[in-house]
Design an enzyme around this catalytic site. Structure first.
Site, PDB file in Angstrom:
ATOM      1  N   HIS A   1     -22.836 -65.210 -30.890  1.00  0.00           N
ATOM      2  CA  HIS A   1     -23.122 -64.424 -32.173  1.00  0.00           C
ATOM      3  C   HIS A   1     -24.467 -63.601 -32.204  1.00  0.00           C
ATOM      4  O   HIS A   1     -25.387 -64.290 -32.076  1.00  0.00           O
ATOM      5  CB  HIS A   1     -22.604 -65.220 -33.317  1.00  0.00           C
ATOM      6  CG  HIS A   1     -22.510 -64.170 -34.489  1.00  0.00           C
ATOM      7  ND1 HIS A   1     -22.848 -64.499 -35.767  1.00  0.00           N
ATOM      8  CD2 HIS A   1     -21.930 -62.833 -34.536  1.00  0.00           C
ATOM      9  CE1 HIS A   1     -22.697 -63.485 -36.653  1.00  0.00           C
ATOM     10  NE2 HIS A   1     -21.956 -62.466 -35.883  1.00  0.00           N
TER      11      HIS A   1
ATOM     12  N   ASP B   1     -26.215 -46.127 -17.349  1.00  0.00           N
ATOM     13  CA  ASP B   1     -26.158 -45.228 -16.256  1.00  0.00           C
ATOM     14  C   ASP B   1     -26.942 -45.796 -15.171  1.00  0.00           C
ATOM     15  O   ASP B   1     -27.613 -46.859 -15.190  1.00  0.00           O
ATOM     16  CB  ASP B   1     -26.255 -43.875 -16.803  1.00  0.00           C
ATOM     17  CG  ASP B   1     -27.771 -43.661 -17.279  1.00  0.00           C
ATOM     18  OD1 ASP B   1     -28.903 -44.260 -16.849  1.00  0.00           O
ATOM     19  OD2 ASP B   1     -27.707 -42.961 -18.190  1.00  0.00           O
TER      20      ASP B   1
ATOM     21  N   TYR C   1     -27.438 -40.101 -20.796  1.00  0.00           N
ATOM     22  CA  TYR C   1     -27.366 -41.121 -21.987  1.00  0.00           C
ATOM     23  C   TYR C   1     -26.071 -41.995 -22.119  1.00  0.00           C
ATOM     24  O   TYR C   1     -25.789 -42.303 -23.077  1.00  0.00           O
ATOM     25  CB  TYR C   1     -27.619 -40.242 -23.239  1.00  0.00           C
ATOM     26  CG  TYR C   1     -28.846 -39.532 -23.335  1.00  0.00           C
ATOM     27  CD1 TYR C   1     -29.916 -39.909 -23.451  1.00  0.00           C
ATOM     28  CD2 TYR C   1     -28.558 -38.079 -23.313  1.00  0.00           C
ATOM     29  CE1 TYR C   1     -31.301 -39.493 -23.492  1.00  0.00           C
ATOM     30  CE2 TYR C   1     -29.793 -37.356 -23.220  1.00  0.00           C
ATOM     31  CZ  TYR C   1     -31.249 -37.852 -23.148  1.00  0.00           C
ATOM     32  OH  TYR C   1     -32.269 -37.045 -23.474  1.00  0.00           O
TER      33      TYR C   1
END
Length: 135
Positions: A20, A28, A124
């Protein structure tokens, strides 16, 4: 042989070790990976595999409670940004989305357990997935 959607053993193993609040980044072809972060390089050539293909496979296996995206993605890669939001909201209930300037995003990747490199060339095309719990 594994029969779930995600077949890459190294990536599947990385996800199985996440607890967790642990995170992994899918990036990319140009996203830098910090020293000490496990690199899983899936890139074959431009666009193979695509960022979205890898994100879809990871979301089939990882419970995610929050994602981080670069603020610049909203304007530089509008279509991809919307695809990411749509796919993540379909797969994860109550998902929190946080935006960071790209330089801060890259700094945030330094605390990820692993970084997955795709063949994506879209600006991005990066997301940090923060693990949730299944109970």
């Amino acid at each position: 042989m594994k029969k779930t959607f995600l077949l890459n053993s190294e990536l599947s193993y990385c996800i199985s070790k996440l607890g967790h609040k642990d995170s992994l980044v899918i990036g990319d072809a140009g996203l830098p990976v910090a020293e000490g972060v496990q690199r899983i390089d899936l890139a074959v050539s431009e666009g193979i595999p695509s960022f979205m293909q890898v994100l879809e496979a990871v979301l089939a296996e990882q419970k995610v409670e929050k994602i981080f995206l670069a603020e610049e993605m909203r304007t530089a890669s509008k279509d991809l940004h919307q695809e990411v939001l749509n796919l993540c909201s379909q797969n994860q209930v109550g998902l929190e989305v946080e935006y960071l300037p790209h330089e801060d995003f890259k700094q945030q990747t330094e605390s990820c357990k692993c970084a997955v490199r795709t063949g994506e060339f879209t600006p991005y095309a990066n997301v940090i997935l923060v693990s949730g719990v299944v109970f």
